[in-house]
Scaffold this active site. Structure first.
Site, PDB file in Angstrom:
ATOM      1  CG  ASP A  49      -1.940   1.097   1.423  1.00 22.45           C
ATOM      2  OD1 ASP A  49      -3.050   1.091   0.889  1.00 22.45           O
ATOM      3  OD2 ASP A  49      -1.314   2.241   1.713  1.00 22.45           O
ATOM      4  CE1 TYR A  54       0.480   7.996   2.548  1.00 18.08           C
ATOM      5  CE2 TYR A  54       1.250   5.877   1.797  1.00 18.08           C
ATOM      6  CZ  TYR A  54       0.532   6.487   2.560  1.00 18.08           C
ATOM      7  OH  TYR A  54      -0.700   6.154   3.116  1.00 18.08           O
TER       8      TYR A  54
END
Length: 276
Positions: A49, A54
């Site tokens: 994930d 990110y």
């Protein structure tokens, strides 16, 4: 009973999603994320994930390609960030994620946060990706019941997944029941309470009884609640430890003891008040 790291939830469109995954939130860009994903795949994880925000999609994609594990055996999630929702550049964001990951098809693409006035139109764009076949399943993240109640009457595809902060202190019983009723798979981010689970005496005591760590107890509890779980670590030993949760089962008494810890206490942003 979930007996193996490859055991999977069956999503509402028939796609299989491994119950236990590996998250890379706050995992540093570059070698650290690359190594962590490689270690996770070596340990047997088949569910990774990530998210646009990110900034480590490239490292995730490279680790998967170089792991030797066939792409079709790995379930990959990423998410559209809020800036792309607000600017109307959802497709551009999706295409960039696919490019960074080096993947033509994403297994699961999520609306990362319910940006007010935007999340319905964003999700409708995700429906187009689903219809085009560039994503195998679509869903949402950080959506509470009222967000879903706003969304569902306006879309054609029921979200396959709702990924939310979920742990013993924040069990969201209304969302838990609503998601089950509407065949939306609940998924827990922050399942280890960002490392604070070890401060809960009853969880530590339960672990001692089974010869397991507090983290293993929480992961097992979440899996037995039938919530997909994505713990994160950059340490090889902990990555392996978090995967070693399939040789024991919590008793009904121990499950109830952890269920009783709910305080509706968040350790991260509230979906109703976030400002990013």
């Amino acid at each position: 009973m979930i007996k193996s790291i490859t055991d999977s939830a069956i999503l509402n469109n028939g796609v299989k999603m491994p119950w236990l995954g590996f998250g890379v939130f706050l995992s540093p860009v570059g070698e650290e994320t690359y190594n962590s994903v490689r270690w996770a795949l070596d340990a047997g994880y088949r569910h990774i994930d990530t998210a646009t925000i990110y900034e480590n999609e490239e490292d995730v994609g490279k680790a998967i390609r170089e792991s030797g594990v066939p792409r079709e055996e790995i379930f990959v999630t990423t998410k559209v960030w809020n800036d792309d929702q607000r600017s109307g550049k959802v497709r551009e964001g999706f295409d960039l994620s696919r490019k960074k990951l080096g993947m033509d098809v994403i297994d699961l693409y999520l609306v990362h946060w319910p940006v007010e006035g935007k999340f319905v139109s964003t999700y409708k764009t995700l429906e187009k990706f689903y219809q085009e076949g560039t994503v195998r399943a679509i869903g949402v993240s950080n959506f509470l019941v009222h967000h879903l109640e706003t969304l569902l009457p306006q879309v054609e595809v029921v979200p396959a997944v709702d990924q939310v902060e979920w742990h013993p202190w924040l069990q969201l019983p209304d969302l838990y029941e609503y998601s089950r009723k509407n065949k939306i798979q609940l998924e827990a981010w922050g399942p280890l309470i960002q490392g604070q689970g070890g401060s809960i005496p009853v969880v530590v005591e339960i672990g001692e009884k089974y010869g397991k760590s507090w983290a293993q107890v929480l992961i097992r509890w979440e899996l037995q609640r039938e919530v997909v779980t994505i713990p994160k670590s950059n340490t090889p030993s902990r990555i392996m430890e978090n995967a070693d949760v399939f040789d024991f089962e919590l008793s009904a008494e121990d499950m109830a003891a952890i269920n009783a810890l709910d305080e509706h206490k968040r350790v991260a942003a509230d979906p109703d008040t976030f400002d990013f």
